[in-house]
Write a protein that holds these residues in place. Structure first.
Motif, PDB file in Angstrom:
ATOM      1  N   GLN A  57       0.812  -1.215   0.000  1.00 24.01           N
ATOM      2  CA  GLN A  57       0.000   0.000   0.000  1.00 24.01           C
ATOM      3  C   GLN A  57       0.843   1.263   0.000  1.00 24.01           C
ATOM      4  O   GLN A  57       0.339   2.340  -0.344  1.00 24.01           O
ATOM      5  N   SER A  58       2.114   1.161   0.344  1.00 23.45           N
ATOM      6  CA  SER A  58       2.969   2.351   0.267  1.00 23.45           C
ATOM      7  C   SER A  58       3.386   2.630  -1.177  1.00 23.45           C
ATOM      8  O   SER A  58       3.541   3.778  -1.583  1.00 23.45           O
ATOM      9  N   LYS A  59       3.547   1.569  -1.975  1.00 22.95           N
ATOM     10  CA  LYS A  59       3.940   1.744  -3.378  1.00 22.95           C
ATOM     11  C   LYS A  59       2.740   2.023  -4.282  1.00 22.95           C
ATOM     12  O   LYS A  59       2.887   2.645  -5.333  1.00 22.95           O
ATOM     13  N   SER A  60       1.561   1.536  -3.886  1.00 25.25           N
ATOM     14  CA  SER A  60       0.359   1.732  -4.700  1.00 25.25           C
ATOM     15  C   SER A  60      -0.799   2.177  -3.816  1.00 25.25           C
ATOM     16  O   SER A  60      -1.814   1.492  -3.717  1.00 25.25           O
ATOM     17  N   PRO A  61      -0.673   3.343  -3.159  1.00 24.81           N
ATOM     18  CA  PRO A  61      -1.710   3.764  -2.224  1.00 24.81           C
ATOM     19  C   PRO A  61      -2.992   4.190  -2.931  1.00 24.81           C
ATOM     20  O   PRO A  61      -2.971   4.647  -4.068  1.00 24.81           O
ATOM     21  N   THR A  62      -4.101   4.050  -2.227  1.00 27.36           N
ATOM     22  CA  THR A  62      -5.402   4.413  -2.806  1.00 27.36           C
ATOM     23  C   THR A  62      -6.002   5.680  -2.207  1.00 27.36           C
ATOM     24  O   THR A  62      -6.971   6.210  -2.765  1.00 27.36           O
ATOM     25  N   TYR A  63      -5.481   6.168  -1.093  1.00 32.63           N
ATOM     26  CA  TYR A  63      -6.068   7.349  -0.450  1.00 32.63           C
ATOM     27  C   TYR A  63      -5.730   8.596  -1.268  1.00 32.63           C
ATOM     28  O   TYR A  63      -4.840   9.381  -0.931  1.00 32.63           O
TER      29      TYR A  63
END
Length: 328
Positions: free
Chosen positions: A93-99
């Protein structure tokens, strides 16, 4: 566009908004205007510095989103602007975050969700159902007439597991801390509910399952609960651990494991997402459940993007019954 970042590890208050450039999707990517985010415990853990992933700072956050395709990169021909889509959670989630208000996602992780789902439901679907499917169906081979114990049962994954158990004809036993959510769990489809703060877990499980015992346990807690859980399991049973919410040490139940030939197995949803064949099987199972109405995401509460800090506070309160979503 606005995106959420955190510059130090800590509580919900460390989340901040940054204005960053919205880049066009690269080759093989889909550019999505985000409408709704789905929140997960993993995001709170990473923000606090207690997750399996330790990102460099500042870092983005987030695993789930649903929205509208705004543009597509070169080589993408199965999506077009205007499509309503949701995403399969990334490994990192750090490389492909959604926020964020806009995200670029590899096309293989983008899904045209069933038209019967709202954006809120679509943003709440994939993390919980892939996690529960991978544990119960892919690994444990849950089958008709099995007893399956589901701890943290009022969480989104817990409720997904209850639904999947009912889909295949198994008997879901929901385990929760107190009886405040008992009726809600029964109404949602749990066959039995055990409140660990008020009942003897081992005794209640043995009373419910009789001589058959519990063949499958799906646990996200760990800690002292391991001993009563394994004591109530059947010969050759399997306990699948996908979390570690308990702050206490987890004992190894040696004699129960030896005497019953039990399997204790760690599990991450990443196992399914990394394997194209297993992921396609998961998607087919979940699509069928969504279309048939056997699976339907339970939304606990919706927040606005501006209130992301409040959403994280509610996430950590353990008051929710189902999934927290954020409207962007």
């Amino acid at each position: 566009m606005r995106a959420v970042r955190f510059y130090k590890r800590g509580g919900p208050e460390v989340l901040t908004f940054n204005e960053i450039e919205a880049l066009r999707p690269a080759s093989g990517e889909v550019g999505i205007r985000v409408k709704v985010l789905g929140l997960n415990r993993a995001e709170a853990l990473m923000r606090a510095g207690t997750y399996i992933e330790t990102p460099s700072l500042p870092s983005g956050l987030g695993l789930e989103a649903a929205g509208i395709v705004e543009s597509v990169g070169e080589g993408v021909d199965n999506f077009k602007p205007g499509d309503a889509v949701s995403i399969i959670p990334p490994i990192s989630q750090s490389k492909s975050p959604t926020y964020a208000e806009y995200i670029n996602v590899p096309a293989e992780r983008v899904v045209k969700h069933p038209s019967t789902l709202s954006f809120e439901e679509a943003a709440a679907a994939w993390m919980q159902y892939i996690t529960a499917y991978g544990a119960l169906i892919d690994i444990a081979g849950l089958r008709k007439d099995d007893f399956v114990v589901i701890t943290a049962a009022s969480s989104s994954v817990g409720l997904a597991a209850v639904q999947i158990a009912n889909m295949v004809g198994a008997t879901p036993i929901a385990v929760t801390r107190a009886s405040g959510k008992k009726q809600a769990l029964l109404d949602f489809g749990a066959a039995h509910v055990v409140a660990t703060a008020e009942e003897d877990l081992e005794a209640r499980l043995k009373e419910i399952t009789g001589s058959q015992g519990v063949r499958v346990v799906l646990d996200s807690i760990g800690g002292p609960i391991f001993e009563p859980l394994t004591a109530a399991m059947s010969q050759g049973g399997i306990l699948i651990e996908y979390g570690g919410l308990s702050p206490e040490a987890t004992p190894f139940p040696l004699f129960a494991v030896l005497s019953k030939s039990l399997t204790l197995r760690g599990y991450l949803m990443h196992e399914i997402v990394r394997d194209p064949a297993r992921l396609e099987a998961a998607k087919a199972f979940i699509f069928e459940g969504l279309r048939a109405g056997s699976l339907w995401p339970r939304i606990a509460k919706a927040f606005s993007f501006n209130d992301i800090v409040a959403a994280h506070r509610f996430l950590e309160s353990n008051e929710q019954f189902g999934k927290i979503v954020v409207k962007v």
